[in-house]
Design a protein around this motif. Structure first.
Motif, PDB file in Angstrom:
ATOM      1  N   LEU A  53      25.576  47.508  76.096  1.00 41.78           N
ATOM      2  CA  LEU A  53      25.891  48.661  75.491  1.00 41.78           C
ATOM      3  C   LEU A  53      26.831  48.555  74.314  1.00 41.78           C
ATOM      4  N   LEU A  54      27.979  47.519  74.594  1.00 43.10           N
ATOM      5  CA  LEU A  54      28.904  47.331  73.361  1.00 43.10           C
ATOM      6  C   LEU A  54      28.128  46.502  72.458  1.00 43.10           C
ATOM      7  N   GLU A  55      27.338  45.621  72.726  1.00 48.60           N
ATOM      8  CA  GLU A  55      26.892  44.659  71.528  1.00 48.60           C
ATOM      9  C   GLU A  55      25.757  45.437  70.725  1.00 48.60           C
ATOM     10  N   MET A  56      25.197  46.574  71.414  1.00 45.41           N
ATOM     11  CA  MET A  56      24.205  47.351  70.367  1.00 45.41           C
ATOM     12  C   MET A  56      24.931  48.413  69.848  1.00 45.41           C
ATOM     13  N   VAL A  57      26.087  48.782  70.339  1.00 49.34           N
ATOM     14  CA  VAL A  57      27.030  49.542  69.392  1.00 49.34           C
ATOM     15  C   VAL A  57      27.459  48.889  67.946  1.00 49.34           C
ATOM     16  N   VAL A  58      27.689  47.489  68.114  1.00 50.21           N
ATOM     17  CA  VAL A  58      28.243  46.650  67.022  1.00 50.21           C
ATOM     18  C   VAL A  58      26.818  45.932  66.282  1.00 50.21           C
ATOM     19  N   PRO A  75      24.220  51.042  63.370  1.00 54.94           N
ATOM     20  CA  PRO A  75      24.834  49.595  63.152  1.00 54.94           C
ATOM     21  C   PRO A  75      23.914  48.699  62.946  1.00 54.94           C
ATOM     22  N   ALA A  76      22.722  48.710  62.998  1.00 55.18           N
ATOM     23  CA  ALA A  76      21.625  47.505  62.661  1.00 55.18           C
ATOM     24  C   ALA A  76      21.756  47.255  61.195  1.00 55.18           C
ATOM     25  N   SER A  77      22.164  48.200  60.415  1.00 55.66           N
ATOM     26  CA  SER A  77      22.055  48.235  58.789  1.00 55.66           C
ATOM     27  C   SER A  77      23.011  46.816  58.646  1.00 55.66           C
ATOM     28  N   ASN A  78      24.089  46.620  59.439  1.00 55.59           N
ATOM     29  CA  ASN A  78      25.122  45.608  59.250  1.00 55.59           C
ATOM     30  C   ASN A  78      25.708  45.673  57.718  1.00 55.59           C
ATOM     31  N   THR A  79      25.953  46.841  57.206  1.00 56.34           N
ATOM     32  CA  THR A  79      26.653  47.039  55.834  1.00 56.34           C
ATOM     33  C   THR A  79      27.918  46.467  55.896  1.00 56.34           C
ATOM     34  N   PRO A  80      28.434  45.807  54.603  1.00 52.96           N
ATOM     35  CA  PRO A  80      30.078  45.445  54.453  1.00 52.96           C
ATOM     36  C   PRO A  80      30.808  46.555  54.894  1.00 52.96           C
ATOM     37  N   GLU A  81      30.611  47.657  54.325  1.00 54.22           N
ATOM     38  CA  GLU A  81      31.503  48.715  54.931  1.00 54.22           C
ATOM     39  C   GLU A  81      31.807  48.827  56.229  1.00 54.22           C
TER      40      GLU A  81
END
Length: 322
Positions: A53-58, A75-81
């Motif tokens: 669960l936590l790894e999907m959240v990040v 979170p899959a977008s992995n933006t710098p912000e």
């Protein structure tokens, strides 16, 4: 936005989240909202699906299905912000084994615009005396505290902590809990996984009890106890040759279970139970009484114990009454 509006802001939203690994369903349709300025604990045994669960959240794992929004972003977008606003303390990580603890925190601080002071963070996680020690020379507990430090040093809006106090001695654990609650008091948000009832009750504003990939209860610890375990636990010593199985027949005994050399009697009338134990032909010794806690909530909801190594043996003595 005023303080009340900020506290009502949803920092993390999970809807109907599923994660499968082949035939194994690790996360099974979870929905959860986490608001700003709170600590939410995900409580469950190893294998309950907490880490998935936590790894999907990040964004470290991709959901099989469902929807996640962290600060209104996928979170899959992995933006710098998002990387600066959200941090993860993993249970284990390989982090430059030849660097010292202070060098690690100084390196991590360099990744952020407004980091915390590395020396302050080192002190917060109880590693000041190990500032010159290389990562590869740290004990397991020290390495865990350093990982927590790397998660907090960037001043994230949301910190995800996976079993942060696992392996720590009681004093170090209590000190770490103070660090986590102080972080929340600064206006931050924390989601942590744990299999420690004590940690969940001491630190968390709300607790999501997780079992076999599902959340089976969610609420404030006191509310969960009041709803699911509104009774006391009378405990006594079981001395050599002493038979206390008769305690299961007491009218006020809800359930009787043996843990090592102690017998635990769940009851809604602890005075009657204590009087009966004291008045027996061979009186019970070392009587203690406490309110039920999250461990009883977990057992009553799931039918199992949270920690296998602390499991109650209920053979011959268990009796659950309607």
């Amino acid at each position: 936005m005023n303080d009340h509006d900020q506290m009502q802001q949803t920092v993390l939203s999970v809807n109907s989240l599923v994660k499968r690994y082949g035939d194994l369903t690790a996360v099974d349709g979870i929905s959860l909202d986490v608001r700003a300025h709170e600590i939410v604990g995900v409580l469950g045994p190893n294998g309950a699906g907490k880490t998935s669960l936590l790894e999907m959240v990040v964004g470290l794992r991709t959901p099989t299905s469902g929807r996640i929004r962290v600060l209104d972003t996928d979170p899959a977008s992995n933006t710098p912000e998002l990387r600066k606003a959200v941090s993860l303390q993993a249970q284990q990580a390989d982090i430059f084994p030849n660097l010292t603890t202070i060098e690690i925190l100084e390196l991590w601080a360099s990744f952020y615009d407004q980091p915390r002071d590395p020396h302050t963070v080192l002190s917060d996680v109880g590693l000041t005396s190990s500032h010159g020690v290389r990562v590869k020379e740290l004990s397991g507990g020290q390495a865990r505290r350093l990982l927590v430090g790397t998660a907090l040093i960037g001043n994230p809006q949301l910190a995800i902590l996976d079993e942060p106090s696992s392996g720590l001695d009681p004093n170090a654990r209590a000190d770490l809990w103070d660090v986590i609650t102080a972080f929340r008091d600064e206006g931050r948000t924390v989601v942590l996984s744990t299999h420690s009832m004590e940690e969940a009750e001491a630190v968390c504003d709300r607790v999501a009890i997780m079992h076999q990939g599902r959340i089976v209860a969610l609420g404030r610890p006191g509310e969960l106890i009041a709803e699911h375990a509104p009774y006391h636990v009378v405990s006594c010593a079981r001395e050599p040759g002493q038979d206390l199985t008769w305690a299961a027949e007491l009218p006020d005994a809800l359930r009787v279970a043996t843990v090592g050399n102690r017998v635990n009697i769940h009851t809604q009338n602890h005075q009657n139970v204590m009087e009966a134990l004291s008045a027996a032909e061979r009186p019970a010794r070392d009587l203690r009484v406490r309110s039920a806690g999250l461990d009883e909530v977990f057992r009553d909801l799931t039918g199992t114990d949270l920690n296998d190594d602390a499991a109650e043996s209920t053979q011959d003595s268990q009796r659950v009454k309607a």
